[in-house]
Design an enzyme around this catalytic site. Structure first.
Site, short mmCIF file in Angstrom:
data_model
loop_
_atom_site.label_atom_id
_atom_site.label_comp_id
_atom_site.label_asym_id
_atom_site.label_seq_id
_atom_site.Cartn_x
_atom_site.Cartn_y
_atom_site.Cartn_z
N ASP A 104 0.83 -1.21 0.00
CA ASP A 104 0.00 0.00 0.00
C ASP A 104 0.87 1.26 0.00
O ASP A 104 0.63 2.19 0.77
CB ASP A 104 -0.92 -0.02 1.23
CG ASP A 104 -2.10 0.94 1.09
OD1 ASP A 104 -2.48 1.25 -0.05
OD2 ASP A 104 -2.63 1.38 2.12
N VAL A 105 1.87 1.27 -0.87
CA VAL A 105 2.75 2.44 -0.98
C VAL A 105 1.99 3.53 -1.73
O VAL A 105 1.67 3.37 -2.91
CB VAL A 105 4.05 2.08 -1.72
CG1 VAL A 105 4.92 3.33 -1.90
CG2 VAL A 105 4.82 1.01 -0.95
#
Length: 229
Positions: free
Chosen positions: A58-59
């Site tokens: 979830d960058v």
């Protein structure tokens, strides 16, 4: 970690603001030197995660925080590991990641590893420079279509492995059908509708490739680039 009135508590470093919040206040794209500083720190973080066998998944701008921008400009940290997995335990055939930064192997149901975080970072760095998202995110079809247009189509071996590839690609017709289809287009009576040599060179009978097609349940449209702010 400590307990307080029967609650288990964990103390975290007090950080400044997310890159997304900072970008909204700033109002203009980042300079290359600023992006370089962010990229270097994020790559150190992703290298450490790879060494530990962890994929963040979830960058995004919301999960990159400035530590103290006034005292240490553009010193950042990656936060929020709520969706992180041990890389060897990444779920297969499950679609995750925000479409704005989603790696194509997720959409296509291909094997995935920590490289999906690198893709996300690449999307973010380009967005900081352009002040808009590089790939459409209204639907998966447009997202893949622009990725393929800019970066090329995945190798046939990858397309053969993807469990969701059939939602977006069709294999070329078998040799005889494909041949007849090309000849039919070449023998169209109306010359204005007859296939052009350049188009014939792209025909499945010649290329023997798979082709991106309209995905089920999705509309074909060109999504305009959208400002980050």
């Amino acid at each position: 970690i400590f307990t307080y009135q029967g609650f288990l508590c964990q103390e975290f470093e007090l950080l400044d603001q997310t890159l997304l919040d900072y970008l909204k206040k700033r109002g203009d794209p980042f300079k290359v030197a600023e992006i370089r500083a962010i990229a270097q720190q994020m790559l150190v973080a992703l290298s450490a995660l790879k060494h530990l066998g962890i994929t963040h998944t979830d960058v995004k701008l919301d999960n990159i925080m400035l530590v103290n921008h006034d005292a240490q400009p553009f010193r950042v940290k990656l936060i929020d590991f709520g969706l992180a997995f041990e890389t060897e335990c990444l779920p297969e055939n499950v679609v995750f990641q925000n479409l704005k930064t989603r790696a194509p192997e997720i959409t296509l149901g291909l094997p995935r590893d920590e490289a999906i975080d690198t893709w996300s970072l690449g999307c973010l760095l380009s967005a900081l420079f352009l002040d808009c998202h590089l790939f459409p995110y209204e639907n998966e079809y447009d997202n893949l279509r622009i990725i393929m247009k800019l970066l090329g189509q995945p190798d046939k071996k990858l397309l053969d492995e993807g469990t969701l590839v059939s939602d977006y690609f069709r294999k070329g017709k078998n040799g005889s059908e494909s041949f007849l289809d090309l000849v039919k287009k070449m023998l169209t009576v109306d010359p204005s509708n007859r296939i052009l040599p350049a188009d014939a060179l792209k025909h499945p009978f010649i290329t023997m490739e798979t082709h991106l097609v309209k995905a089920r349940r999705l509309q074909i449209q060109i999504s305009p680039v959208t400002s980050l702010t």
